[in-house]
Design an enzyme around this catalytic site. Structure first.
Site, mmCIF file in Angstrom:
data_model
loop_
_atom_site.group_PDB
_atom_site.id
_atom_site.type_symbol
_atom_site.label_atom_id
_atom_site.label_comp_id
_atom_site.label_asym_id
_atom_site.label_seq_id
_atom_site.Cartn_x
_atom_site.Cartn_y
_atom_site.Cartn_z
ATOM 1 N N GLY A 16 -0.497 -5.978 -8.374
ATOM 2 C CA GLY A 16 -0.813 -6.051 -6.957
ATOM 3 C C GLY A 16 0.460 -5.996 -6.159
ATOM 4 N N CYS A 17 0.502 -6.707 -5.077
ATOM 5 C CA CYS A 17 1.665 -6.719 -4.191
ATOM 6 C C CYS A 17 2.896 -7.233 -4.938
ATOM 7 C CB CYS A 17 1.372 -7.611 -2.994
ATOM 8 S SG CYS A 17 2.775 -7.827 -1.897
#
Length: 183
Positions: free
Chosen positions: A14-15
């Site tokens: 993800g981020c």
């Protein structure tokens, strides 16, 4: 192993701001660099291009670590349990292939270890693990403002809402793996 007996691991969960913040606190981790890999577009991608989802790149972190202090297997377990490896191309509100869960291996040994770790932890998840295991391609370092993002922006809304709770969970689950300055 690279020079000075250090090794490199690359993870996309993800981020990269969240994963970077977690791995910077792991004992034995010497350096964490946010970046991009796994894409099909030529040249060095920009954050804006990667966020479009059109380049095929994933937001990743490249972790330089001392395997005499922390094993690759331990890094994998930390990675797999500090994000949701059961969602395809999504982490929380972040959606798109750039947010996919992926382990980029640097050697056949890393590939084999990743596959074993995924198999071992799979029963602990309600849903099937969607994490890819792929050979590392060209790693592109993200723009400067993405490096050390949490350390430089702790008071920002994203950090307090998203990263602080993940760090608290990580610190509780892996207290014995923390750098002494964090513990």
């Amino acid at each position: 192993m690279s020079k000075n007996n250090l090794a490199v691991a690359t993870f996309g969960g993800g981020c990269f701001w969240c994963t970077e913040a977690i791995f910077q606190e792991v004992a034995g981790v010497e350096k964490v660099v946010s970046g991009y890999t796994g894409g099909i577009a030529p040249g060095k991608p920009t954050y804006r291009e990667v966020c479009s989802g059109l380049t095929g790149h994933a937001e990743v972190i490249q972790v330089t670590f001392n395997p005499e202090v922390v094993a690759y297997e331990d890094l994998l377990v930390i990675f797999m349990t500090t994000h949701d490896p059961t969602t395809l191309n999504r982490q929380g509100a972040d959606m798109g292939s750039q947010y996919r869960s992926v382990i980029y291996y640097h050697s056949e040994e890393q590939k084999e270890i990743a596959e074993v770790v995924i198999e071992q932890i799979a029963p602990y998840f309600k849903n099937p693990i969607m994490t890819e295991v792929s050979k590392i391609g060209t790693f592109y370092e993200a723009e400067d403002y993405h490096q050390n993002y949490y350390r430089n922006n702790r008071q920002e809304g994203y950090c307090t809402v998203m990263i602080d709770p993940k760090l608290a969970k990580f610190r509780k689950m892996y207290a014995e793996k923390l750098k002494k300055s964090v513990a």
